[in-house]
Design a protein around this motif. Sequence first.
Motif, PDB file in Angstrom:
ATOM      1  N   VAL A 494     -11.664  13.686  -8.646  1.00  0.00           N
ATOM      2  CA  VAL A 494     -12.681  13.481  -7.945  1.00  0.00           C
ATOM      3  C   VAL A 494     -12.644  12.317  -7.591  1.00  0.00           C
ATOM      4  N   HIS A 495     -12.358  11.000  -8.286  1.00  0.00           N
ATOM      5  CA  HIS A 495     -12.808   9.415  -7.472  1.00  0.00           C
ATOM      6  C   HIS A 495     -12.086   9.671  -6.166  1.00  0.00           C
ATOM      7  N   ALA A 496     -11.066   9.673  -6.100  1.00  0.00           N
ATOM      8  CA  ALA A 496     -10.433  10.009  -4.819  1.00  0.00           C
ATOM      9  C   ALA A 496     -10.957  10.856  -4.118  1.00  0.00           C
ATOM     10  N   LEU A 497     -11.645  11.624  -4.531  1.00  0.00           N
ATOM     11  CA  LEU A 497     -12.144  12.154  -2.953  1.00  0.00           C
ATOM     12  C   LEU A 497     -13.377  11.717  -2.109  1.00  0.00           C
ATOM     13  N   ALA A 498     -14.167  10.406  -3.472  1.00  0.00           N
ATOM     14  CA  ALA A 498     -15.278   9.902  -3.422  1.00  0.00           C
ATOM     15  C   ALA A 498     -14.738   8.464  -2.909  1.00  0.00           C
ATOM     16  N   GLY A 499     -13.324   7.881  -2.377  1.00  0.00           N
ATOM     17  CA  GLY A 499     -12.958   7.034  -1.613  1.00  0.00           C
ATOM     18  C   GLY A 499     -12.552   5.980  -2.922  1.00  0.00           C
ATOM     19  N   VAL A 501     -10.174   5.744  -4.442  1.00  0.00           N
ATOM     20  CA  VAL A 501      -8.303   6.068  -4.564  1.00  0.00           C
ATOM     21  C   VAL A 501      -7.981   5.055  -5.892  1.00  0.00           C
ATOM     22  N   ASP A 502      -8.040   3.862  -5.786  1.00  0.00           N
ATOM     23  CA  ASP A 502      -7.587   2.671  -7.060  1.00  0.00           C
ATOM     24  C   ASP A 502      -7.985   2.730  -8.326  1.00  0.00           C
ATOM     25  N   GLU A 503      -9.192   3.629  -8.380  1.00  0.00           N
ATOM     26  CA  GLU A 503      -9.779   4.169  -9.229  1.00  0.00           C
ATOM     27  C   GLU A 503      -9.356   5.392 -10.051  1.00  0.00           C
ATOM     28  N   ALA A 504      -9.535   6.337  -9.409  1.00  0.00           N
ATOM     29  CA  ALA A 504      -8.718   7.486  -9.234  1.00  0.00           C
ATOM     30  C   ALA A 504      -6.590   7.589 -10.549  1.00  0.00           C
ATOM     31  N   ALA A 506      -5.199   4.976 -11.600  1.00  0.00           N
ATOM     32  CA  ALA A 506      -5.830   4.217 -12.732  1.00  0.00           C
ATOM     33  C   ALA A 506      -6.167   5.286 -14.062  1.00  0.00           C
ATOM     34  N   ALA A 507      -6.813   6.156 -13.749  1.00  0.00           N
ATOM     35  CA  ALA A 507      -7.372   7.087 -14.194  1.00  0.00           C
ATOM     36  C   ALA A 507      -6.958   8.332 -14.944  1.00  0.00           C
ATOM     37  N   VAL A 508      -5.340   8.558 -13.651  1.00  0.00           N
ATOM     38  CA  VAL A 508      -4.745   9.681 -13.900  1.00  0.00           C
ATOM     39  C   VAL A 508      -3.095   8.480 -14.446  1.00  0.00           C
ATOM     40  N   ALA A 509      -3.526   7.978 -14.577  1.00  0.00           N
ATOM     41  CA  ALA A 509      -2.644   7.336 -15.855  1.00  0.00           C
ATOM     42  C   ALA A 509      -1.817   7.430 -16.404  1.00  0.00           C
ATOM     43  N   GLY A 510      -2.827   8.065 -17.325  1.00  0.00           N
ATOM     44  CA  GLY A 510      -2.333   8.399 -19.224  1.00  0.00           C
ATOM     45  C   GLY A 510      -2.428  10.046 -18.346  1.00  0.00           C
ATOM     46  N   PRO A 511      -3.477  10.605 -18.052  1.00  0.00           N
ATOM     47  CA  PRO A 511      -3.297  12.249 -18.259  1.00  0.00           C
ATOM     48  C   PRO A 511      -1.142  12.504 -18.214  1.00  0.00           C
ATOM     49  N   HIS A 512      -1.060  11.636 -17.052  1.00  0.00           N
ATOM     50  CA  HIS A 512      -0.345  12.024 -16.458  1.00  0.00           C
ATOM     51  C   HIS A 512       1.417  11.697 -17.504  1.00  0.00           C
ATOM     52  N   ILE A 539      -3.781  13.261  -4.961  1.00  0.00           N
ATOM     53  CA  ILE A 539      -4.434  11.143  -5.537  1.00  0.00           C
ATOM     54  C   ILE A 539      -3.084  10.446  -4.455  1.00  0.00           C
ATOM     55  N   LEU A 540      -2.264  10.383  -4.888  1.00  0.00           N
ATOM     56  CA  LEU A 540      -1.340   9.032  -4.022  1.00  0.00           C
ATOM     57  C   LEU A 540      -1.035   9.738  -2.448  1.00  0.00           C
ATOM     58  N   THR A 541      -1.596  11.131  -2.387  1.00  0.00           N
ATOM     59  CA  THR A 541      -1.287  11.385  -0.546  1.00  0.00           C
ATOM     60  C   THR A 541      -3.156  10.690   0.075  1.00  0.00           C
ATOM     61  N   ARG A 542      -4.157  11.027  -1.483  1.00  0.00           N
ATOM     62  CA  ARG A 542      -5.124  10.903  -0.263  1.00  0.00           C
ATOM     63  C   ARG A 542      -4.837   8.990  -0.237  1.00  0.00           C
ATOM     64  N   ARG A 543      -3.608   8.211  -1.345  1.00  0.00           N
ATOM     65  CA  ARG A 543      -3.678   6.356  -0.665  1.00  0.00           C
ATOM     66  C   ARG A 543      -2.936   6.352   0.496  1.00  0.00           C
TER      67      ARG A 543
END
Length: 1016
Positions: A494-499, A501-504, A506-512, A539-543
């Motif tokens: 959702v963070h990536a959808l809002a633009g 991307v870096d925050e997204a 960081a947020a996905v690193a733990g769950p991954h 998220i990476l594709t958004r980046r």
Amino acid sequence: MSPITDFDSLRRAMGENSEQPEGPARNARAEHLLLEAEKLNIPLAVIEALGHQLKVYNYSSEKGKMFVPFARLLRMWDERPEDFDEYETHALHWVFKWMSAGMLGQPHIPLASIEKWLGEMEHRYRLAGHSERAVRSAEFSVAAHVGDMPRAERAYAAWLAADRDTMADCHACELHGQGWWQAHNGRDEEALELWRPVLEGEFTCAHEPHTALASSLLPLLRLGRADEARAHHLRGFRLVRPMESMRGAYADHVEFCTLSGNEARALELLAERPAYFTDEGHPRSKLDFLSVVTLLMDRLTELGLGAGRVPGPAGRTWTAAELAPHARAQALALAARFDERNGTEYVSERARARMARRPLVDRLPLGVRPSGASPIRVPERPVPPGAGTSAEPGTESSGDVALPALLVEARRMSDTLQPHAVEAWAAVARAAEEAEAAGGDAVLEPRDRAEIADHEAMALGPGATGLFERAAELYTEAGDPGEALAARARAAYVHALAGRVDEALAAVAGPHEEILALYAADGTGLRQTASVLMARARILTRRVHAAGEDLEEAVLEEAVLEEAVLEEAVLEEAVLEEAVTAVRAVLALVEGRTGEDVRLAARAAEAQAMLGELAGHAGDVETAADLSARAAGAFVAAGLPWFAVEYEARLAQLAHHLGDVDGAERALRAALEHGGPYLEPVGRAQLHLQLAEVTGGLGRVAEAADHALEAAHWADEAGEGPTLGAWARHQLGGFLLRRGRWAEAAEVLESVLPDVTAGTHGEGAVVQALWWLGDCLGELGEHRAAAERRLQAAEIARHWPEQQDHATLAHLAASSLEQAGLTDEAERAYARAGELWRTVGDAPGLVRSLRARAWLTLRGEADPDGARALMADAVEECEAAVDAAPDGETRARLTAELGHTHRQFADLLVRMEDGGAADDDGEALFEEAVAALDRAIAAFASLGPDTLRDRCRAELAAAWLEADLGRPADAAARARAVLTAHGEAPEEDEAARSLRGEAERLLNTVTEEKREPVEN
């Protein structure tokens, strides 16, 4: 207004008044002209003024006024028939028919009087030696009106059997009446066949094909010929709109809109004609109009729109629910007056039947822009009275008993990725709230609440982070740590959808990291792991896209050093590689292990699509197209065709980029098919619009027009009428123009002009719309309006760096002004066009503008010297252009133009002599014209066989002049040259046959002239 001083000025005034729009103003002028005629003390002047008055009354809403001038005319005829000339004698007998029809439309005139009048008409026609055809036609009208079907059939047969003579109605009117009778009796095919010559323009008159087009609308709908019905509405309404007297035909168009799912347009039509609610001059057409108003208002009320404001009689505001009973009461009161007069109930029965008609199609897009004349927004699909407001699965109100079933259905839909799974979980949430509000125990398990929160978050989009986190907590409480991590990964996305991307990331690193460890320890399943990996890949594709945008900005920023740009490029490549690795990790996890799990199959298909997207970003379009096609195929194979739509639309764009037009078309058609009922209106509009552009580019213009029509409709449904809808209508107008359907194209383009703006669609689109509209109006004979549109377009193009379009539009506007009879304005416009042609270096355009000015000067100002000088300038400019031609092809084109200019110079000289416009000796002008034609012949001859016909036409023109100059041998020699040139042309070559025929006539003429002295 010129004073009436003599009979000629009276006639001129009546002619001018006849050209004015129908209505009270024209009628009042006719009444004044009768007073002026009486002052002249010339009986024929009064007769003609009475005839003029009678005519304008007949073609207006004041038909009831016809009877007084006709009674006076008839009395004058009975007293002094010698005062009538041949034309007025014919006219007097002709309007007997108007009187019969007029009496039928006035319920206060007794039926006995109408029958007596019919007998009087028959008697007078017999005395005048006329056929009984018109009489039997009038008798048929009386019988059909009162519902005497046996008599109507007899009169109809007698009408057709009688000989046509000068008193018979024109072919167009007769065919309309005959077709109306067939349609009235349920024989729609026969009706349309009778109307065909009128609809195709073979027979026309003042009110045809206007009425035939209106009458054909419902028969065409009943026969399923919707495209023709739409075309007849657009074409026919354009004809009816300015005709005040055509209230009945206008009502037919309102009825057609009501019964074809176009209730909003029907309201717009009512709003254009407020006087039709109250005009009393022709009760019969008022009955037709009010019956249709009732039909429309009942329809709106049935659709749940009875409280909406609608156009109605002046003096108050109306809702549909209020206007329906008002119009019905007025219509039935009028019908009762007719029935009382006729001694039957037939008119009332017909009116009630018309008010009760049901829609013939659910939806027939018309292509024209909704004007917004009424605040009512008609729904796309009819909703039966009392029906629920939603037909989505699981939306019915439920209590405790239904909740388990709703849970089962929602879980089935989400597990199989059905389109309405989110709505199904929303229904579960509502049912649970109702159960708890009713005092029941806790009815949902943590797992259930987790899925409700999860799907509610999916519906929210960018604002759903908190809900996804709540879902994760509930999944943890339910003992499903893997699904909790998946929910947290979705929150990160959702963070990536809002633009962000870096925050997204960081947020996905733990769950991954956690999901990989959990999966390795068999602590979660394949589905949950794939979900987290896919979130990270997204998220990476958004980046990647964000990095690409940064690089573009760096390249565009002049202050950025080359080294910095290089750094951005390297960074983008690294980001791209990381995204590709992440997507391939998803594929490595699920490929070959999907089994019957459609969720895993969807992950594999999406991963293929993402790899295609990344390949396209890297510039590998072929690979991108291949992977997009694979992804779409995988979704379809998994039973999820609605997910294929996005990738098929992308594939269409890639195929178009690769020049594979057929592939683009296949992809777009597949997207429409696979989207089915799940496509949002805006998506459907975009796909149809793309198909319109593809098929139009392939020359399949009729198909392209259909797609543009659908695109316009769906854009309106999506609320995108002024933007996407405007572009679709713009394209539709162009396609209709290419098909030669001028009236339909004009209606569409006129409707879209308010929405096509430079800010939204670009100045080019505005100019193109005006240009196309000018072309349509010119073809329709509306030359003044065509000139206005072309001048509007030229004014916009005036500011463009490239002036070719400006010059072309200025020239076209001049041509329209000329055809509209505005000579002075046309001359100025041609002069301006000539300046522009000179500026852009277009010699043919400059030469044609000079030639046009020469002809205008001769006709308008009768200035032969000025005309000759302009034509000489045209020759000089063209000769100079030939000498300066840069290549052989250009020289040939300019030489042909020079030949035509010499030919026109000769025609101008001949016209000067024929019209007596020049002081020169006629023989000298003819000699000069022959010399000009010889120069034309030489120019055409230098170009070889391609211009043979032009050369021969010039040769024949010179031959006729040689004959006029008394040189028959020279004339004959030229004629024989033409015969020789076309001696071996095939018989089917019409142009060659025509030239040979003219040459033979000329030879016969000069041969006869040579014989005359011997015979004398």
